[in-house]
Enzyme design. Structure first.
Site, PDB file in Angstrom:
ATOM      1  N   GLY A   1      -2.933  -1.599  -7.072  1.00 13.11           N
ATOM      2  CA  GLY A   1      -1.813  -2.512  -7.184  1.00 13.11           C
ATOM      3  C   GLY A   1      -2.051  -3.584  -8.231  1.00 13.11           C
ATOM      4  O   GLY A   1      -3.175  -4.065  -8.401  1.00 13.11           O
TER       5      GLY A   1
ATOM      6  N   ARG B   1      -3.796 -10.353   3.897  1.00 15.77           N
ATOM      7  CA  ARG B   1      -4.185 -11.705   4.320  1.00 15.77           C
ATOM      8  C   ARG B   1      -2.976 -12.573   4.697  1.00 15.77           C
ATOM      9  O   ARG B   1      -3.149 -13.629   5.282  1.00 15.77           O
ATOM     10  CB  ARG B   1      -5.036 -12.379   3.248  1.00 15.77           C
TER      11      ARG B   1
ATOM     12  N   HIS C   1       0.830  -1.215   0.000  1.00 16.67           N
ATOM     13  CA  HIS C   1       0.000   0.000   0.000  1.00 16.67           C
ATOM     14  C   HIS C   1       0.862   1.261   0.000  1.00 16.67           C
ATOM     15  O   HIS C   1       0.544   2.248  -0.682  1.00 16.67           O
ATOM     16  CB  HIS C   1      -0.891   0.039   1.254  1.00 16.67           C
TER      17      HIS C   1
END
Lengths: 283, 283
Positions: free
Chosen positions: B150, B190, B40
């Site tokens: 992304g 995740r 990010h």
């Protein structure tokens, strides 16, 4: 009276609107499918009362016609439309081609739940997806401050309001009262399909709806009143009645007579499908 | 280093962006679900290289989770996220509640065809509708000049590009290369679900994909190579492999080796589903 600028590309539309923005001018849009009549012109007037500049889009949107519907025979009369827009002092006519709106590979659909369920959707299941998609595109192309829609297409007006609220489209939606002829027949581009006999029958549409709305306001049984209206429409000569239904004015949920209500109907004369709606007077 | 402004209402977001626009500043947006990692932060850097101001949205979007998925356990760590955004010099964090994004009565869905078909959609059939709807809302709330996504979520990037093209959303979409750890594992929120054993297996994901992509570039049989990759993933310890597929880079249509290609895959480790993708080198 001044002729509107006519542009057919999104780029030219945006360039003109950018210039207006630069000059601090506000913009109102009137989305139409052309075949302009007094109803449309009343929308243009309302737009001009609300903003400095009025953009009218003229685009017969294939996405809101089913394969069985009247896309091909829908009236197209651009020159006459531009004359009418000149009389009304609209500033810009946006007349995109189908390819400009839906280039090869186009693949996106917007579906609006809530007010789109039932009524028109029972008979034209993909209609409001087509409307919502093209309206979102037009708003994103023109970024108007306001847009004016006629109450004639009342369910569409509710769907567009919901679309803007749900997607945070920063466009103020203005509903304009239906314009009617001397007999109360709602103006519609599809009235052009009617022969003289059908026109006489069509003029009973609003009379029967007004009577039913008054009966609803007086507290009669909804099922009985709408059932009677269906019978009355058949009796005066309508060939097929798609629906006559009372709904809550804002959400189009089933009407409870403690809320502001709207009576909506659709019926056929030969191959022509007419819709109309009126407020249920508050009792 | 400066702390980002934090706003949780659309009105406050628009007020801040209006101020920036008034000062002639350009705006780039980075939509995220929080649990920010180096991937990010690379998007934030790219946004800052492209525009004067960077807005990062942090919103775990229920509309893109199926009832069986990990909405409730998805990592939420706002304080740590804001620290990371401060380090990265992002200017504004938009942290709306679910009620702010989806008020009572919300009923609209955007579905994007084309690149959304197959791959993730075969396993998460409503995922891209949820993504497209929230991304359109965020763009209409913030009206950024650019938005950075992304390549890690490669199909999502393609769907967002198609969404903007189809709806005339005037936002430039920038794809940012996937950030990987020293072992080549793609950064993902995740990954936090993985225990040490699973992490070791996860790090084989990119190795196996790179090998398969090289074999495809060398002209081997697509079915044999992707089949071998599935076997290899199972062999190193993945529990279930959803897909390993070669696609055309821009449209995500089936790959023909005369076009730029992308190899995309999804596989499970216990209850954690990982995705990754890499370019098929041009031969």
């Amino acid at each position: 009276m001044s002729r509107p600028v006519v542009v057919d590309s999104v780029a030219a539309l945006r360039a003109q609107i950018r210039d207006w923005r630069h000059d601090g001018l506000s913009v109102a849009m009137v989305p139409t499918m052309g075949a302009l009549h007094d109803g449309h012109i009343s929308l243009v007037r309302m737009a001009l009362a609300k903003a400095d500049r009025c953009v009218v889009s003229i685009f017969v949107n294939p996405a809101q016609f089913a394969p069985t519907e009247d896309l091909d025979k829908y009236p197209r009369q651009l020159a006459a439309d531009l004359d009418r827009l000149a009389e009304a002092n609209a500033h810009l006519a946006f007349t995109p081609t189908v390819g400009e709106m839906y280039p090869a590979g186009f693949a996106t659909r917007i579906s609006v739940g809530g007010p789109s369920s039932g009524l028109e959707s029972d008979f034209r299941p993909t209609f409001f997806e087509g409307v919502a998609t093209v309206v979102a595109k037009l708003f994103l192309q023109a970024s108007p401050d306001f847009a004016v829609f006629g109450e004639k297409d009342y369910q569409q007006l509710c769907v567009v309001r919901q679309l803007c609220r749900d997607l945070d489209l920063p466009v103020g939606i203005i509903g304009a009262p239906t314009v009617r002829d001397a007999h109360g027949l709602a103006m519609s581009s599809r009235n052009a399909y009617l022969n003289e006999t059908e026109l006489k029958i069509a003029r009973q549409f609003n009379v029967i709806l007004r009577k039913a709305a008054a009966a609803l306001a007086a507290g009669g049984s909804e099922a009985a009143i709408t059932g009677n209206a269906v019978s009355a429409l058949a009796e005066v000569g309508f060939d097929k009645i798609d629906y006559v239904q009372a709904r809550e004015s804002l959400t189009l949920a089933p009407w409870r007579n403690d809320h502001s209500g709207r009576l909506l109907a659709a019926a056929w004369l030969g191959k022509t499908r007419l819709i109309d709606n009126i407020e249920i007077p508050s009792s």
